[in-house]
Design a protein around this motif. Structure first.
Motif, PDB file in Angstrom:
ATOM      1  N   CYS A   2       0.833  -1.198   0.000  1.00 22.65           N
ATOM      2  CA  CYS A   2       0.000   0.000   0.000  1.00 22.65           C
ATOM      3  C   CYS A   2       0.874   1.257   0.000  1.00 22.65           C
ATOM      4  O   CYS A   2       1.820   1.366   0.777  1.00 22.65           O
ATOM      5  CB  CYS A   2      -0.906  -0.012   1.216  1.00 22.65           C
TER       6      CYS A   2
ATOM      7  N   GLY B  92      -0.104   4.038   0.937  1.00 18.86           N
ATOM      8  CA  GLY B  92      -0.462   4.835   2.098  1.00 18.86           C
ATOM      9  C   GLY B  92       0.192   4.335   3.366  1.00 18.86           C
ATOM     10  O   GLY B  92       0.934   5.055   4.034  1.00 18.86           O
ATOM     11  N   CYS B  93      -0.063   3.067   3.712  1.00 23.07           N
ATOM     12  CA  CYS B  93       0.397   2.556   5.003  1.00 23.07           C
ATOM     13  C   CYS B  93       1.561   1.569   4.872  1.00 23.07           C
ATOM     14  O   CYS B  93       2.142   1.170   5.878  1.00 23.07           O
ATOM     15  CB  CYS B  93      -0.772   1.902   5.747  1.00 23.07           C
TER      16      CYS B  93
ATOM     17  N   CYS C  64      -4.445   0.089  -0.094  1.00 24.42           N
ATOM     18  CA  CYS C  64      -5.406  -0.814   0.513  1.00 24.42           C
ATOM     19  C   CYS C  64      -6.733  -0.066   0.661  1.00 24.42           C
ATOM     20  O   CYS C  64      -6.799   1.149   0.460  1.00 24.42           O
ATOM     21  CB  CYS C  64      -4.899  -1.290   1.867  1.00 24.42           C
TER      22      CYS C  64
ATOM     23  N   CYS D 109      -6.769   3.064   2.892  1.00 23.71           N
ATOM     24  CA  CYS D 109      -6.037   4.251   2.449  1.00 23.71           C
ATOM     25  C   CYS D 109      -6.569   4.805   1.128  1.00 23.71           C
ATOM     26  O   CYS D 109      -6.161   5.889   0.704  1.00 23.71           O
ATOM     27  CB  CYS D 109      -4.560   3.936   2.285  1.00 23.71           C
TER      28      CYS D 109
HETATM   29 ZN   LIG Z   1      -3.007   1.253   3.396  1.00 23.64          ZN
END
Ligand SMILES: [Zn+2]
Length: 114
Positions: free
Chosen positions: A83, A85-86, A104, A107
């Protein structure tokens, strides 16, 4: 271009190859549609397309090309499936549904926010 096209592979053992195939197909499809739309947009009657619809289609396929190209690049770099984002692994089910997604579900930006 891959030399092993559509061999019956075990999905559990070769998910990346399957996803790569899906991405390559999507990339070709978007590219082909984009070429088609470019040709159509130059016709005097735009092939019967409404100008706005043509614009929307072009934007959507252009985004499709960009999204799949980025996903294929992540694959080449070895960061595919993580991901943006994370940093966690994106669930395989999600990648199978949409192999190009960079995040994901948690996110993922809200729809129309991209
Ligand atoms: Zn994520």
């Amino acid at each position: 271009m891959s030399t092993s096209l559509h061999e019956p592979t075990d999905v559990a053992q070769a998910p990346m190859e399957l996803l790569r195939g899906m991405l390559e197909e999507a990339f070709s499809a978007h590219t082909a549609r984009l070429t088609e739309l470019t040709v159509v947009s130059r016709l005097p009657d735009r092939g019967g397309y409404d100008a706005h619809a043509l614009e929307l289609l072009t934007v959507s396929h252009r985004r499709g090309v960009a999204d799949t190209a980025r996903a294929l690049r992540r694959m080449a770099e070895g960061t595919y499936g993580l991901c943006a984002g994370c940093g966690k692994q994106i669930p395989l089910g999600r990648l199978h549904a949409a192999p190009h997604v960079p995040q994901c579900a948690l996110c993922q930006p809200a729809e129309g926010d991209a």
